[in-house]
Design an enzyme around this catalytic site. Sequence first.
Site, short mmCIF file in Angstrom:
data_model
loop_
_atom_site.label_atom_id
_atom_site.label_comp_id
_atom_site.label_asym_id
_atom_site.label_seq_id
_atom_site.Cartn_x
_atom_site.Cartn_y
_atom_site.Cartn_z
CG ASP A 67 -0.29 -0.45 2.51
OD1 ASP A 67 0.95 -0.50 2.56
OD2 ASP A 67 -1.01 -0.74 3.47
CG ASN A 136 -8.97 -1.31 11.93
OD1 ASN A 136 -8.04 -1.99 11.50
ND2 ASN A 136 -9.38 -0.21 11.33
CG HIS A 138 -5.89 -2.08 8.92
ND1 HIS A 138 -5.99 -0.77 9.31
CD2 HIS A 138 -4.59 -2.41 9.07
CE1 HIS A 138 -4.79 -0.33 9.68
NE2 HIS A 138 -3.93 -1.31 9.55
CD GLU A 143 -8.75 1.12 7.52
OE1 GLU A 143 -8.85 0.33 8.48
OE2 GLU A 143 -7.95 2.06 7.52
C1 F6R Z 1 1.50 -1.31 6.28
C2 F6R Z 1 0.19 -1.91 6.35
C3 F6R Z 1 -0.62 -1.94 7.60
C4 F6R Z 1 0.18 -2.35 8.83
C5 F6R Z 1 -0.72 -2.39 10.08
C6 F6R Z 1 0.07 -2.71 11.34
O1 F6R Z 1 2.03 -1.39 4.97
O2 F6R Z 1 -0.26 -2.35 5.35
O3 F6R Z 1 -1.71 -2.81 7.42
O4 F6R Z 1 0.74 -3.61 8.63
O5 F6R Z 1 -1.34 -1.15 10.24
O6 F6R Z 1 0.94 -1.64 11.59
P1 F6R Z 1 2.08 -1.74 12.69
O7 F6R Z 1 3.04 -2.77 12.23
O8 F6R Z 1 2.71 -0.36 12.70
O9 F6R Z 1 1.41 -2.10 13.98
#
Ligand code: F6R
Length: 241
Positions: A67, A136, A138, A143
């Site tokens: 992303d 959440n 995701h 989302e």
């Molecule tokens: C990042 C991504 C997000 C993160 C998720 C967890 O490229 O796609 O889905 O993997 O938000 O984030 P952290 O690792 O910062 O807890």
Amino acid sequence: MKIYKAKDYTDMSRKAANIISALIILKENCVLGLATGSSPKETYRLLVERYKAGDLDFSGVTSINLDEYRGLAPDNDQSYRYFMDTNLFNHININAENTHVPNGLEQDSILECARYEELIRKLGGIDLQLLGLGHNGHIGFNEPAEVFTADTHCVDLSESTIEANKRFFDSADDVPRQAYTMGIKTIMQARRILMIVSGDSKAQIVKQAFFGPITPRVPASILQLHNNVTLVGDEAALSLL
Ligand code: F6R
């Protein structure tokens, strides 16, 4: 699903780096799906360390990221392209042309998403997709929603994601409101999934995602249907399993 319980974040990262290293050694022209965020940072540092020690060669590897924020330039220090360059790509011998992140500056979201899907298809699919887990549920920027969105698409970020990500920006107002993300089908088509989770704040959502009902309200729950998932979590994140 294989679950590896690690002692802590460092141990989780070492186990994840081992799995990724094994793939690179066994398949030198592999396609790695990569993620940003706090979870993979130490994993990337360890991969760099192993490259510098002469144990890994990235010259044949192609990477494709999950992303990118819409509207951020590659040299913006909050863009995911910048994160990948500074945490990994600039320190290993991967060919820059073989590193792919959605183009946050492409205004035409339909064009950009179609380009990304076609790119993955041309690469022959993703050998291993590394994932973090949002509080959440995701994955990527998929989302919680009423339905799963299949392909790469442009999303409006949820309030909880903006809240979680504002720590990297001067204020919540500076967090972009949209992002490009691989879709659920794009992720599910990866031949192997490696999810890394750490910390007790993830314990509840890990339990829901892997042992709760499969629902687009917890996007990661779809991974229960994937036939090659490895979950590497530290004791805190796995404490409710
Ligand atoms: C990042 C991504 C997000 C993160 C998720 C967890 O490229 O796609 O889905 O993997 O938000 O984030 P952290 O690792 O910062 O807890």
